[in-house]
Write a protein that holds these residues in place. Structure first.
Motif, PDB file in Angstrom:
ATOM      1  N   GLN A  64       0.517  16.503  -3.891  1.00  0.00           N
ATOM      2  CA  GLN A  64      -0.906  16.691  -4.122  1.00  0.00           C
ATOM      3  C   GLN A  64      -1.264  16.309  -5.554  1.00  0.00           C
ATOM      4  O   GLN A  64      -2.287  15.668  -5.800  1.00  0.00           O
ATOM      5  CB  GLN A  64      -1.310  18.133  -3.843  1.00  0.00           C
ATOM      6  N   ALA A  67      -1.415  12.530  -5.835  1.00  0.00           N
ATOM      7  CA  ALA A  67      -2.587  12.031  -5.117  1.00  0.00           C
ATOM      8  C   ALA A  67      -3.866  12.294  -5.915  1.00  0.00           C
ATOM      9  O   ALA A  67      -4.736  11.424  -6.027  1.00  0.00           O
ATOM     10  CB  ALA A  67      -2.673  12.674  -3.735  1.00  0.00           C
ATOM     11  N   GLU A  68      -3.963  13.479  -6.483  1.00  0.00           N
ATOM     12  CA  GLU A  68      -5.151  13.810  -7.273  1.00  0.00           C
ATOM     13  C   GLU A  68      -5.211  12.988  -8.559  1.00  0.00           C
ATOM     14  O   GLU A  68      -6.297  12.596  -8.994  1.00  0.00           O
ATOM     15  CB  GLU A  68      -5.196  15.303  -7.558  1.00  0.00           C
ATOM     16  N   ALA A  71      -6.524   9.610  -7.464  1.00  0.00           N
ATOM     17  CA  ALA A  71      -7.956   9.709  -7.158  1.00  0.00           C
ATOM     18  C   ALA A  71      -8.776   9.818  -8.437  1.00  0.00           C
ATOM     19  O   ALA A  71      -9.828   9.177  -8.571  1.00  0.00           O
ATOM     20  CB  ALA A  71      -8.219  10.898  -6.250  1.00  0.00           C
ATOM     21  N   VAL A  82      -9.319  13.344  -1.674  1.00  0.00           N
ATOM     22  CA  VAL A  82      -7.907  13.593  -1.391  1.00  0.00           C
ATOM     23  C   VAL A  82      -7.853  14.537  -0.205  1.00  0.00           C
ATOM     24  O   VAL A  82      -8.499  15.586  -0.199  1.00  0.00           O
ATOM     25  CB  VAL A  82      -7.195  14.206  -2.618  1.00  0.00           C
ATOM     26  N   TRP A  91      -0.158  13.377   1.406  1.00  0.00           N
ATOM     27  CA  TRP A  91      -1.552  13.424   0.945  1.00  0.00           C
ATOM     28  C   TRP A  91      -2.152  12.030   1.010  1.00  0.00           C
ATOM     29  O   TRP A  91      -1.527  11.055   0.604  1.00  0.00           O
ATOM     30  CB  TRP A  91      -1.606  13.972  -0.469  1.00  0.00           C
ATOM     31  N   VAL A  93      -5.222   9.521  -0.174  1.00  0.00           N
ATOM     32  CA  VAL A  93      -6.217   9.285  -1.206  1.00  0.00           C
ATOM     33  C   VAL A  93      -7.143   8.214  -0.637  1.00  0.00           C
ATOM     34  O   VAL A  93      -6.746   7.065  -0.485  1.00  0.00           O
ATOM     35  CB  VAL A  93      -5.558   8.806  -2.517  1.00  0.00           C
TER      36      VAL A  93
END
Length: 150
Positions: A64, A67-68, A71, A82, A91, A93
């Motif tokens: 996560q 992915a964040e 993003a 996400v 995860w 995106v």
């Protein structure tokens, strides 16, 4: 590549960094092949450098946090979200140029795909798929429908 495979489950063993570098390299090559063919199809459908396009795209990662981070990096130019996968704990995106349109040439499209592969890699994610829509022409192509050699 110095990778050995365990016969019972086909899991690569050896230098993990090299395994991932090889994987990312193959995925980037595949995305670039898809981009070249996709642009050929777009041109055949009447898309030109002044055609307004909408791009939607997906990356994936196992973390996560990664992915964040991806993003966040892409949010300067795209609408991003996400989302956790319901099946396997990875995860997604997801990004888009919508509601705004963009214009690009085939060379710019190829450069965009290369950038997306590289920026995903820098965040331990993978550039997965993208779609290009030319609403004025009624054209909508998806990368996963493009055959590639890898």
């Amino acid at each position: 590549m110095d990778v050995n495979w365990q016969k019972e489950n086909l899991v690569p063993t050896g230098n993990p960094q090299q395994v991932w570098e090889d994987y990312y390299g193959r995925k980037k090559s595949q995305r670039l092949q898809e981009a070249t063919e996709m642009w050929r199809q777009l041109e055949s459908a009447g898309v030109a450098s002044d055609t307004v396009l909408a791009l939607d795209f997906v990356h994936f990662g196992q973390s996560q946090h990664d992915a964040e981070a991806l993003a966040n990096q892409l949010s300067e130019n795209y609408e991003m979200e996400v989302v956790e996968s319901e099946r396997d704990g990875c995860w997604f995106v997801k990004g888009t140029t919508r509601p705004y349109g963009i214009e690009m040439t085939g060379e710019q499209h190829l450069g965009w795909v290369e950038f997306m592969a590289d920026v995903a890699n820098s965040c331990a994610c993978v550039f997965s798929t993208w779609a290009i829509e030319a609403p004025a022409l009624g054209v909508n192509l998806h990368s996963e429908e493009i055959e590639s050699a890898s």
